[in-house]
Design a protein around this motif. Structure first.
Motif, PDB file in Angstrom:
ATOM      1  N   ASP A 163       0.861  -1.188   0.000  1.00  0.00           N
ATOM      2  CA  ASP A 163       0.000   0.000   0.000  1.00  0.00           C
ATOM      3  C   ASP A 163       0.890   1.228   0.000  1.00  0.00           C
ATOM      4  N   TRP A 164       0.627   2.152  -0.942  1.00  0.00           N
ATOM      5  CA  TRP A 164       1.423   3.366  -1.113  1.00  0.00           C
ATOM      6  C   TRP A 164       0.585   4.584  -0.781  1.00  0.00           C
ATOM      7  N   TRP A 165       1.181   5.538  -0.066  1.00  0.00           N
ATOM      8  CA  TRP A 165       0.474   6.731   0.392  1.00  0.00           C
ATOM      9  C   TRP A 165       1.342   7.962   0.149  1.00  0.00           C
ATOM     10  N   THR A 166       0.691   9.068  -0.162  1.00  0.00           N
ATOM     11  CA  THR A 166       1.388  10.332  -0.357  1.00  0.00           C
ATOM     12  C   THR A 166       0.551  11.462   0.227  1.00  0.00           C
ATOM     13  N   ASN A 167       1.166  12.608   0.400  1.00  0.00           N
ATOM     14  CA  ASN A 167       0.399  13.781   0.835  1.00  0.00           C
ATOM     15  C   ASN A 167      -0.003  14.637  -0.363  1.00  0.00           C
ATOM     16  N   HIS A 168       0.101  14.076  -1.560  1.00  0.00           N
ATOM     17  CA  HIS A 168      -0.337  14.758  -2.783  1.00  0.00           C
ATOM     18  C   HIS A 168      -1.729  14.265  -3.160  1.00  0.00           C
ATOM     19  N   ASP A 169      -2.588  15.164  -3.549  1.00  0.00           N
ATOM     20  CA  ASP A 169      -3.908  14.813  -4.051  1.00  0.00           C
ATOM     21  C   ASP A 169      -3.846  14.927  -5.569  1.00  0.00           C
ATOM     22  N   ALA A 170      -3.648  13.797  -6.217  1.00  0.00           N
ATOM     23  CA  ALA A 170      -3.451  13.795  -7.667  1.00  0.00           C
ATOM     24  C   ALA A 170      -4.663  14.313  -8.431  1.00  0.00           C
ATOM     25  N   SER A 171      -5.842  14.195  -7.860  1.00  0.00           N
ATOM     26  CA  SER A 171      -7.052  14.608  -8.577  1.00  0.00           C
ATOM     27  C   SER A 171      -7.104  16.113  -8.807  1.00  0.00           C
ATOM     28  N   CYS A 172      -6.484  16.873  -7.912  1.00  0.00           N
ATOM     29  CA  CYS A 172      -6.540  18.331  -8.076  1.00  0.00           C
ATOM     30  C   CYS A 172      -5.159  18.990  -8.059  1.00  0.00           C
ATOM     31  N   GLY A 173      -4.118  18.207  -7.827  1.00  0.00           N
ATOM     32  CA  GLY A 173      -2.773  18.755  -7.825  1.00  0.00           C
ATOM     33  C   GLY A 173      -2.352  19.400  -6.512  1.00  0.00           C
ATOM     34  N   ALA A 174      -3.192  19.317  -5.499  1.00  0.00           N
ATOM     35  CA  ALA A 174      -2.881  19.934  -4.204  1.00  0.00           C
ATOM     36  C   ALA A 174      -1.953  19.044  -3.388  1.00  0.00           C
ATOM     37  N   VAL A 175      -1.284  19.663  -2.428  1.00  0.00           N
ATOM     38  CA  VAL A 175      -0.447  18.932  -1.480  1.00  0.00           C
ATOM     39  C   VAL A 175      -0.980  19.232  -0.087  1.00  0.00           C
ATOM     40  N   ASN A 176      -1.218  18.187   0.666  1.00  0.00           N
ATOM     41  CA  ASN A 176      -1.652  18.320   2.053  1.00  0.00           C
ATOM     42  C   ASN A 176      -0.395  18.425   2.912  1.00  0.00           C
ATOM     43  N   GLY A 177       0.093  19.652   3.083  1.00  0.00           N
ATOM     44  CA  GLY A 177       1.356  19.863   3.774  1.00  0.00           C
ATOM     45  C   GLY A 177       1.353  19.319   5.187  1.00  0.00           C
ATOM     46  N   LEU A 178       2.481  18.747   5.558  1.00  0.00           N
ATOM     47  CA  LEU A 178       2.647  18.213   6.906  1.00  0.00           C
ATOM     48  C   LEU A 178       3.483  19.136   7.782  1.00  0.00           C
ATOM     49  N   THR A 179       4.098  20.128   7.153  1.00  0.00           N
ATOM     50  CA  THR A 179       4.925  21.095   7.866  1.00  0.00           C
ATOM     51  C   THR A 179       4.542  22.493   7.387  1.00  0.00           C
ATOM     52  N   PRO A 180       5.017  23.541   8.060  1.00  0.00           N
ATOM     53  CA  PRO A 180       4.772  24.897   7.563  1.00  0.00           C
ATOM     54  C   PRO A 180       5.650  25.235   6.350  1.00  0.00           C
ATOM     55  N   LEU A 181       6.544  24.332   5.975  1.00  0.00           N
ATOM     56  CA  LEU A 181       7.405  24.512   4.811  1.00  0.00           C
ATOM     57  C   LEU A 181       6.779  23.781   3.625  1.00  0.00           C
ATOM     58  N   PHE A 182       7.511  23.648   2.546  1.00  0.00           N
ATOM     59  CA  PHE A 182       7.070  22.829   1.430  1.00  0.00           C
ATOM     60  C   PHE A 182       7.544  21.406   1.711  1.00  0.00           C
ATOM     61  N   ASP A 183       6.645  20.434   1.560  1.00  0.00           N
ATOM     62  CA  ASP A 183       7.045  19.056   1.805  1.00  0.00           C
ATOM     63  C   ASP A 183       6.345  18.113   0.840  1.00  0.00           C
ATOM     64  N   SER A 184       6.999  17.015   0.582  1.00  0.00           N
ATOM     65  CA  SER A 184       6.477  15.982  -0.299  1.00  0.00           C
ATOM     66  C   SER A 184       6.825  14.636   0.323  1.00  0.00           C
ATOM     67  N   LEU A 185       5.821  13.799   0.470  1.00  0.00           N
ATOM     68  CA  LEU A 185       5.982  12.535   1.178  1.00  0.00           C
ATOM     69  C   LEU A 185       5.497  11.375   0.322  1.00  0.00           C
ATOM     70  N   LEU A 186       6.212  10.273   0.406  1.00  0.00           N
ATOM     71  CA  LEU A 186       5.727   8.994  -0.106  1.00  0.00           C
ATOM     72  C   LEU A 186       6.058   7.957   0.956  1.00  0.00           C
ATOM     73  N   ALA A 187       5.070   7.163   1.334  1.00  0.00           N
ATOM     74  CA  ALA A 187       5.257   6.126   2.341  1.00  0.00           C
ATOM     75  C   ALA A 187       4.543   4.871   1.871  1.00  0.00           C
ATOM     76  N   ALA A 188       5.053   3.727   2.311  1.00  0.00           N
ATOM     77  CA  ALA A 188       4.456   2.466   1.888  1.00  0.00           C
ATOM     78  C   ALA A 188       4.663   1.396   2.940  1.00  0.00           C
ATOM     79  N   THR A 189       3.813   0.375   2.856  1.00  0.00           N
ATOM     80  CA  THR A 189       3.965  -0.800   3.700  1.00  0.00           C
ATOM     81  C   THR A 189       3.479  -2.029   2.953  1.00  0.00           C
ATOM     82  N   ASP A 190       4.145  -3.131   3.231  1.00  0.00           N
ATOM     83  CA  ASP A 190       3.692  -4.419   2.717  1.00  0.00           C
ATOM     84  C   ASP A 190       2.964  -5.196   3.809  1.00  0.00           C
ATOM     85  N   GLY A 191       2.676  -4.537   4.935  1.00  0.00           N
ATOM     86  CA  GLY A 191       2.020  -5.176   6.062  1.00  0.00           C
ATOM     87  C   GLY A 191       3.006  -5.697   7.096  1.00  0.00           C
ATOM     88  N   ARG A 192       4.273  -5.660   6.774  1.00  0.00           N
ATOM     89  CA  ARG A 192       5.309  -6.073   7.710  1.00  0.00           C
ATOM     90  C   ARG A 192       6.434  -5.044   7.771  1.00  0.00           C
TER      91      ARG A 192
END
Length: 165
Positions: free
Chosen positions: A125-154
């Motif tokens: 499962d892959w997750w990002t803070n980018h909303d590809a449908s509208c091009g927005a980024v759900n910032g996690l910091t007061p700066l500019f940030d880009s995240l990609l995270a994933a897990t295979d369940g382990r």
């Protein structure tokens, strides 16, 4: 391949994608028996705390506290597995503010990103803070940030690029 082999491979590939103080990475194995998105969000929060503690960003993040696990979960959008390797390579290699500037050579980032995706497998499962449908980024910091995270369940991986204006 054993879980230890997968973890060693993930750690090595993610280390290739790291370019502090711009791109922070983490790879690990969950201690929980059935980890899900809350546990992944907790790892993201821990990585944000690493950024806050970094002397390079401390002056920009004075008074900042990483969002709660619930807030991080709300900021995440799913990413299709087929988009994971190119997205991970971009997070690691291409500067958020100056796209012509590269943190890593594209070939290096692409190779390491493909290795991460391969090690986690097609069911990850892959997750990002980018909303590809509208091009927005759900910032996690007061700066500019880009995240990609994933897990295979382990196992889990995450890459976080931070930039200031």
């Amino acid at each position: 391949m054993t879980s230890a082999d997968i973890l060693a491979g993930l750690e090595a590939a993610m280390a290739e994608l790291s370019t502090p103080p711009r791109v922070y990475v983490a790879a690990g194995r969950f201690a929980e028996s059935e980890p899900g998105l809350p546990e992944l969000a907790a790892r993201i929060r821990a990585q944000l705390a690493v950024v806050v503690a970094d002397a390079s960003w401390r002056r920009f993040l004075r008074g900042y506290v990483p969002p709660s696990v619930a807030e991080i979960r709300a900021a995440l959008e799913p990413l299709a597995a087929g988009e994971a390797a190119p997205f991970l390579a971009r997070v690691a290699a291409v500067d958020l503010l100056w796209p012509d500037h590269r943190h890593l050579p594209a070939e290096t980032a692409g190779r390491a990103a493909r290795r991460v995706v391969s090690l986690l497998g097609p069911g990850a499962d892959w997750w990002t803070n980018h909303d590809a449908s509208c091009g927005a980024v759900n910032g996690l910091t007061p700066l500019f940030d880009s995240l990609l995270a994933a897990t295979d369940g382990r196992h889990f991986v995450l890459a976080l690029q931070i930039a200031d204006d």
